[in-house]
Design a protein around this motif. Structure first.
Motif, PDB file in Angstrom:
ATOM      1  N   HIS A1155      36.249  -6.108  -5.786  1.00  0.00           N
ATOM      2  CA  HIS A1155      36.767  -6.714  -4.550  1.00  0.00           C
ATOM      3  C   HIS A1155      35.875  -7.866  -4.096  1.00  0.00           C
ATOM      4  O   HIS A1155      35.706  -8.115  -2.908  1.00  0.00           O
ATOM      5  N   ARG A1176      36.321  -6.692   4.684  1.00  0.00           N
ATOM      6  CA  ARG A1176      36.376  -6.451   3.240  1.00  0.00           C
ATOM      7  C   ARG A1176      35.454  -5.280   2.903  1.00  0.00           C
ATOM      8  O   ARG A1176      34.361  -5.164   3.449  1.00  0.00           O
ATOM      9  N   ILE A1178      33.675  -3.668  -0.390  1.00  0.00           N
ATOM     10  CA  ILE A1178      33.379  -3.943  -1.793  1.00  0.00           C
ATOM     11  C   ILE A1178      32.705  -2.726  -2.417  1.00  0.00           C
ATOM     12  O   ILE A1178      32.238  -1.823  -1.712  1.00  0.00           O
TER      13      ILE A1178
END
Length: 1517
Positions: A1155, A1176, A1178
């Motif tokens: 990601h 986000r 990750i």
């Protein structure tokens, strides 16, 4: 009496009328939230919405914008006019449903972060000042002419790093094309000229055109945000917590002179006979301003009564009633309690709740399903909802275009779409392993339980449950000549000796050359030895012999060594056992055949339940750990199967394991990875294809081109075409003029001979269309055969035609078509019909392969149910086993389920393959757009009396399905009510509200007012400016004390920036005007999970920094042991993540990241984009650098290496205790919420300063500080010379959340100490805000904690009259503490180095997670938790004088007190403000001094001559 009643009734009616007028003039609470970044363009945001579809659609929109602004003065257009321009430019490119979603997205500004990301990247070009500019491989400029020059002269060797979110216009065929990046504002004149030049360069195939949004003129206007909740909770006033220094007098309890316009006192004097009626009137009027409590009998049925009121409402009004009752419940509780409940509703609800219970939903729970997808209400945000709705809109529209309305939803519920399977297993039975044991039947396992349900019982972590069933099978494919293989045998032998609950199997992979025997090949010799001992003794002794010979010979393992071992240990004839004619060569060829057939690679290989263990994990030092990790990974799947009844005791467990959908016949990475690419064709266009030639075909849309191919392709299948619906459709896209191209088609046709599930079609993609169009070409012949011959003849003729030997004979003239024709084939007739065909179909297919699939001429690919697999590499083969693998993969992904629905439910005719065509189209549509989420189809016994149905408003287009199971008087319902209104306004949907009220309530279900901010379309004011969204509370009770809390999405960090009033203590009767609060979105989080690749565990203590190319370390963080979690503050933009300089970087390197940008890239810098309001998350895997394998980030002894390390060196003395580090600066941590506690905190700060000469730095939790306090801090810091820093940490979404604000603040005192402060802060003292310090805290900074991570003061026990309140002296606490002290959390000192080194934060969070789900535990969270963990995380008891409070300490000990805390007194419940002034003599003096400082009059009492408190700016309620 009658006169009195009439009098009272008249007064009451008059009162109600006046109250309504008064309510309309009530003061309101208004809350809004804005970004820190400047307002972004709605035109640009629209482009980002459209750009998510494709680059082509993005540039079509950009072209429409360019055309629209060519004749308009874009700069002069208002925001409203620009919005209208954007919608007009987007309309031709979107369906009506997509257009509605676009308007919804723009209203919540969903794509503002995407635009701001590019803005941040553009701002890195600090030296460029023009409004729009370009970058061509490092050459920058501002004009179209400069761009044209740069394109001609740019150096392509200068690297260009594109982003995954970049919009690229490409006509280039060059492998390394030139890249032109244009930065500018869509629609502006400066952008327009650069756009035209860049587009021209792209069309001339001179390079790629990349557009990035950028605006040079940044306005002060911010982006007004939606998608968050606001609550006004009714505050518990048991302990008074208001700052009443400026509070108005509330008056006595006597009759009022003015109560909502009535002079009650005068009315009673004028009407003495109506005293009772006037008292009733007074009570009614008082209830308007203060909420009266309800009796128990009035409370118990409130949820059912609310459900009845909602069901009774007409149509759309039901949502309005739900919203009003839930969000303003405190105002409606009394009237709601009189609502009659229909017996039919109660009976239906109870019946439905039984059905819901079977689906896992309890009475009183709330759930939301969008097209069957469960949306978690508590964590749901509008931005994630938009993403789901966009995908589901495409899905619904696709099915609608194919003639299916919502009948596809039950089908999706039966399909497993949840797993884009990244790991697959193979069926090891193909290798015929020799099993060393059998847990199902071997006697030695009889003492173990043999029920599969034992998998559900708790067991020790890191151990395999001893169950006498073949739940886990470990098969090793070994090459005895390989050292790792020999180590594996040793490990497996130890497994058998220690009865590890694994079934163990062995497969030999040795040479099958008959000329080689065990005499001269060590591998074959090992096989012969094993088989000899197995056949003549038993398999256990065979394994022992193998392990023994490997151990004895070690690295000198050889055929001669095996001979010596054999002749020493056994009496058999060596030549008979090891010679070429041996009887002991069984299984010699199986290993190699298995490895080749399954394509899993070379030996050694280890399979656990068919899953391949990583090669690095089967090394001897990691093997046991790798096996255990794989068992742990597989176990949940088995447990779910047991729970759902899919795996029972009656089944053969070993066979069940290998019958699962992820067990494949072969592991072809290209095929198995294909579904994750989402490269599916759009096959939803079912209108008849009218294109007669390639020119007409070229003008069609991609969907129409694909539809034409789907309509015209002819298929080969086993049996009759109309005999069955084929779940799998394979298109072989190939060039039949090449051997490689023919081989792929031949493999597919070979497979279909044995398959009843697949059909094969041919799509030609010749490298030379002219050659392929020759009537004698193999391409033309095969194409013509499929078009003209009967299917039964074609499927026999085409394989013969493309067979290599026949191709050669036809080419050299040694054979004719008659020679290779099949029985019954009319060759003359075929040739005659072939002569009538032109080559337009082949040309169209070639165009389709290139324009739609994206192949170049001659490239090969397979399209299976619309999924593109390829292009294949030039030397890549694709055999019939691979086609079989595709079939199994697609069937496992739901194709069989679709076929069943097509046949049984949709009743589509099979004639001419229509049913199979529908499976093809539906499968491709689902693969392309369906969310990878589990779907639920709810079925209820009754929907007449307790369910509200709201049909879609537009029946001429696709409609989504929204099902809500709701308790109308629940916290989730408050949020959901607004979201449902938004969905009805923004989405064409069928909505169903299922009432699920909780029965027999014991207390009020809701004690707060609530608003959720969002609208279906952008609103503008009279000047055409965007009207920012806001939360509006009106008609609030005047006397109730309310506290305001914000509920933003999980990824947001927000802070209050403007508010005149105390948001923690709002009483509407005391405010002079509307309470207006403005909040700012400070950060969007970057979160992650990090694990060590070797151990699989989080690398606790690892540090990361986040920055930009120009500032590498803007934020830092540490990895928690809890889930390997870390979080970093960020904002929209392109960021760079690095390991922090020091031990983290010295010991570790990042090996894989997900990601992120460039997931395949290796290096020290990881690029991460923040382009969404959802932030986000990750995933990182790290490994130790070469030579650092034995190093640890954290030394267990507490010793750490020097400069740049996580912690500085602690030198140990000879006695073993650490030399105490000396501190010169006092670091104080504190937190507060509300003006009263901020007033206390100012006094605490001053008391610390007054009692020391050392430098002081205060670390204050930013999350809840008011704007006024943040304004006063710099004034106090300047006056008293201290430093301060505001710290914050977002509550992790995985950690059990608290609901009440005061409990959240308690949690911040203890749960995040390891991550809240910079990593170079070593020691800090927590001091409660309401504490006054009387001693030098430097003494506490330098106090030796004797190795403990923190020190607390024990509770005083000297005030004996409070013994009855000392809960820790009895029950659980007395047993748990076992004579230890119970410590108070008002003051404590933390050794952060030690705290982090022993992972105390991780331990505390782990214990909190386990205890906090019980509402009866951790009642005093901030001190119960450390006291509960006293055995795991040691507490150093501080001397008693460090904390004195009147509640628990006697008066005699006060004189020695170094700090005084204002503890609550459970006996007197005295307000803190009163107790502060009474108990602490210096408190008033400190308070007055601070007022002078923040009022600008200095710290000295005599200066200025006027000490009057000035609270106009800092009004405190």
């Amino acid at each position: 009496m009658q006169l009195g009643q009439r009098f009272a009734r008249c007064l009451l009616l008059l009162a109600v009328g006046l109250a309504a007028v008064t309510a309309s003039q009530d003061k309101s609470v208004i809350t809004s939230l804005v970004t820190k970044w400047a307002a972004t363009s709605l035109v640009a945001e629209t482009s980002e919405f459209i750009g998510k579809e494709s680059n082509a659609t993005f540039f079509k929109y950009v072209g429409n914008v360019a055309e629209a602004v060519a004749s308009a003065d874009f700069a002069s257009l208002s925001a409203e006019k620009r919005y209208e321009l954007a919608i007009k430019a987007a309309t031709p490119l979107l369906s009506q449903s997509a257009l509605d979603l676009l308007k919804f997205s723009l209203s919540i500004r969903a794509f503002s972060p995407s635009v701001q990301l590019f803005q941040q990247v553009g701002e890195e070009y600090a030296s460029i000042s023009c409004p729009a500019f370009f970058d061509v491989h490092g050459v920058t400029g501002c004009t179209a002419k400069e761009l044209e020059t740069a394109v001609e002269k740019a150096d392509r060797s200068v690297a260009v790093q594109l982003l995954s979110v970049d919009h690229v216009l490409s006509f280039a065929v060059d492998a390394k094309p030139l890249t032109v990046i244009v930065y500018g504002e869509l629609g502006s004149a400066s952008w327009l000229s650069l756009h035209a030049a860049a587009k021209s360069a792209a069309r001339q195939q001179k390079g790629l055109y990349v557009h990035r949004h950028f605006s040079r003129e940044v306005t002060a206007e911010k982006v007004g945000l939606s998608g968050y909740g606001v609550e006004l909770a009714i505050k518990n006033t048991e302990y008074k917590a208001e700052d009443d220094s400026n509070k108005k007098d509330e008056g006595s309890q006597e009759d009022e002179d003015d109560l909502h316009g009535f002079n009650i006192k005068l009315l009673k004097q004028l009407h003495p006979s109506e005293q009772e009626a006037l008292s009733s009137l007074r009570m009614h009027l008082k209830e308007i301003e203060e909420l009266a409590p309800l009796k128990q009998w009035q409370v118990q049925n409130l949820a059912y009564q609310a459900a009845q009121k909602i069901v009774d409402a007409d149509g759309q009004e039901a949502l309005t009633v739900l919203k009003e009752l839930s969000q303003n419940f405190p105002l409606h509780g009394r009237s709601l309690s009189s609502q009659q409940i229909d017996d039919a509703l109660r009976a239906e609800v109870e019946a439905n709740q039984e059905a819901l219970g079977e689906a896992g939903m309890e009475a009183g729970s709330t759930s939301l399903y969008v097209n069957g997808i469960s949306m978690e209400v508590d964590s749901l945000d509008l931005f994630q909802l938009i993403d789901t709705l966009k995908q589901e809109e495409k899905l619904a529209t696709g099915f609608y275009d194919m003639g299916v309305k919502d009948d596809y939803l039950p089908m999706l519920a039966q399909m497993d779409l949840t797993d884009e399977k990244s790991s697959y297993a193979v069926d090891y039975r193909l290798a015929e392993p020799v099993f060393l044991n059998n847990l199902d039947s071997d006697k030695k396992y009889k003492q173990w339980g043999n029920s599969v349900r034992l998998m559900l019982q708790p067991y020790y972590p890191g151990m395999i449950r001893p169950i006498a069933r073949n739940l886990f099978t470990l098969v090793a494919v070994i090459d005895p000549t390989d050292a790792t293989s020999r180590d594996l045998v040793q490990s497996m032998y130890m497994f058998t000796k220690h009865d590890v609950p694994l079934r163990l199997g062995l497969v030999f992979s040795v040479t099958d050359d008959p000329a080689i025997s065990g005499r001269n090949d060590a591998g074959v010799a090992a096989l012969n030895l094993f088989n000899y001992v197995k056949d003549n003794y038993d398999v256990g002794q065979a394994m022992q012999a193998l392990a023994k010979v490997f151990s004895q010979l070690g690295d000198k393992f050889s055929a001669e060594g095996v001979r010596t071992f054999f002749e020493t240990a056994y009496r058999g004839d060596y030549d008979e056992v090891f010679g070429p004619e041996t009887e002991y060569g069984a299984g010699r060829s199986l290993g190699r055949e298995f490895l080749a057939k399954t394509a899993i690679g070379d030996a050694p290989k280890v399979l656990l339940n068919g899953y391949i263990l990583d090669d690095a994990g089967i090394k001897s030092d990691k093997f046991e750990e790798s096996v255990m990790m794989e068992v742990m990974r597989i176990s949940p799947k088995i447990q779910r199967a047991v729970m759902s009844g899919k795996l029972t005791d009656k089944m053969n467990v070993g066979n069940w394991v290998l019958e699962q959908g992820d067990v494949m016949p072969r592991l072809n990475k290209r095929i198995l990875d294909a579904p994750a690419t989402k490269r599916y064709l759009d096959l939803t266009d079912t209108t008849p294809c009218t294109a007669k030639n390639v020119n007409e075909y070229g003008r069609l849309s991609d969907a129409k081109k694909a539809g034409c191919v789907a309509e015209r392709v002819r298929y080969v299948q086993r049996g009759e075409e109309d005999a069955a619906t084929r779940p799998v459709t394979v298109w072989v896209v190939t060039d039949l003029e090449t051997p490689e191209g023919r081989a792929v088609l031949y493999a597919a046709l070979k497979h279909v001979k044995h398959s009843n599930k697949a059909r094969i079609g041919l799509v030609l993609n010749p490298s030379d269309v002219v050659s392929a169009c020759k009537s004698s070409s193999i391409s033309f012949l095969a194409h013509s055969a499929l078009r003209t011959l009967p299917v039964e003849k074609a499927k026999l003729f085409v394989p013969k035609l493309i067979k290599e030997e026949n191709v050669v004979k036809l080419a050299d003239g040694s054979a004719t078509l008659e020679d290779i024709s099949v029985a019954g084939m009319d060759v003359a007739g075929f040739l005659k019909e072939k002569a009538l065909l032109d080559c337009e179909r082949i040309k169209m297919e070639s165009s389709f392969a290139r324009d739609v699939i994206g192949l170049t001429g001659g490239q090969r690919a397979i399209v299976v149910n619309g999924l593109v697999v390829g292009p294949l590499d030039d030397d890549e083969t694709m055999g019939d086993e691979d086609i079989g693998l595709m079939e199994k993969l697609i069937v496992g992904r739901g194709a069989q389920t679709i076929a069943k629905f097509v046949d049984d439910k949709w009743k589509i005719q099979r004639r001419h393959g229509k049913a199979s065509d529908m499976v093809l189209r539906a499968s491709s549509l689902i693969g392309k757009y369906a969310a990878a989420r589990k779907r639920v189809a709810l079925t209820l016994p009754g929907e007449k009396h307790s369910v509200v149905h709201l049909p879609a408003e537009d029946t001429t287009r696709a409609a989504a399905s929204v099902v809500v199971v709701v308790d109308p008087l629940s916290r989730p319902a408050q949020k959901l009510a607004s979201i449902l209104e938004l969905l009805r306004a923004a989405v064409n949907c069928n909505m169903k509200l299922v009432m699920n009220p909780k029965a027999k309530l014991s207390e009020l279900p809701l004690k707060r007012f609530y608003r959720y901010v969002g609208s279906a379309e952008v609103a503008f004011d009279a000047e055409g400016k965007v009207s920012p969204p806001r939360a509006l509370f009106t008609g609030l009770p005047s006397k109730q004390l309310l506290t305001l809390s914000m509920h933003p999405p999980d990824a947001w960090m927000i802070a209050a920036t403007t508010s005149r009033y105390d948001l923690d203590n709002i009483k509407m009767e005391q405010v002079e005007q509307d309470v207006v609060a403005l909040f700012s979105l400070e950060h969007i989080l970057l979160e992650g999970h990090c694990f060590d690749e070797a151990s699989g565990s989080p690398p606790r203590g690892m540090q990361f920094v986040l920055g930009t190319p120009s500032e590498h370390a803007r934020y830092d963080t540490i990895v928690m042991a809890n889930l390997g979690y870390f979080q970093l503050k960020a904002a929209p933009g392109a960021w760079q993540l690095r390991l922090r300089e020091g031990r983290s970087k010295d010991i570790y390197k990042v090996t894989t990241h997900m990601h992120t940008e460039g997931e395949e890239e290796e290096g020290e810098v990881i690029r991460v984009l923040i382009d969404s309001f959802s932030g986000r998350v990750i995933r990182l895997r790290v490994s130790k650098r070469e030579g650092m394998e034995s190093e640890a980030l954290l030394s267990e002894s507490g010793q750490e290496e020097g400069t740049g390390s996580i912690w500085d060196t602690l030198q140990n003395s000879l006695g073993g205790s650490a030399v105490q580090e000396k501190y010169e600066t006092i670091n104080v941590f504190s937190l507060a919420s509300g003006h009263l506690y901020e007033r206390f905190m100012r006094i605490m700060i001053l008391s610390v300063i007054k009692n020391t000469k050392a430098p002081v730095k205060f670390w204050l939790l930013k999350n809840y500080l008011s704007p006024q306090f943040k304004e006063s801090l710099p004034l106090m810091a300047a006056a008293y010379g201290f430093e301060y820093e505001l710290v914050e940490y977002k509550w992790p979404r995985w950690l059990h959340a608290q609901k009440e604000k005061h409990r959240i603040m308690w949690a911040y005192k203890i749960l995040f100490l390891d991550v809240l402060f910079p990593l170079d802060l070593h020691k800090v003292i927590f001091v409660d805000a309401d504490q006054v310090v009387r001693s030098d805290l430097l003494e506490l900074m330098n106090l030796d904690l004797d190795g403990a991570p923190y020190g607390y003061t024990p509770f005083c026990e000297s005030r004996k009259e409070m013994d009855g309140f000392r809960f820790w002296k009895q029950g659980y606490w007395a047993n748990h503490l076992a004579g230890r002290k119970y410590h108070i959390s008002a003051l404590y000192v933390i050794d952060l180095k030690k705290f982090r080194q022993i992972a105390a934060g991780d331990r505390l969070r782990g214990q909190y997670q386990g205890l906090s789900s019980d509402p009866n535990s951790l009642s005093n969270l901030d001190q119960d938790l450390p006291n509960n963990m006293i055995h795991q995380v040691r507490i150093k008891s501080l001397p008693q004088e460090w904390l004195w409070c009147e509640t628990w300490c006697d008066d005699g000990s006060k004189k020695a007190a170094k700090t005084i805390d204002l503890c609550n007194n459970p006996q007197t419940k005295e307000p803190k403000l009163e107790s502060a002034m009474r108990i602490i003599p210096e408190w008033r003096e400190y308070d007055a001094e601070i007022k002078r400082v923040i009022g600008g009059k200095g710290a000295s009492a005599g200066e200025g001559g006027n000490s009057k408190e000035d609270d106009e700016k800092h009004e405190e309620l």
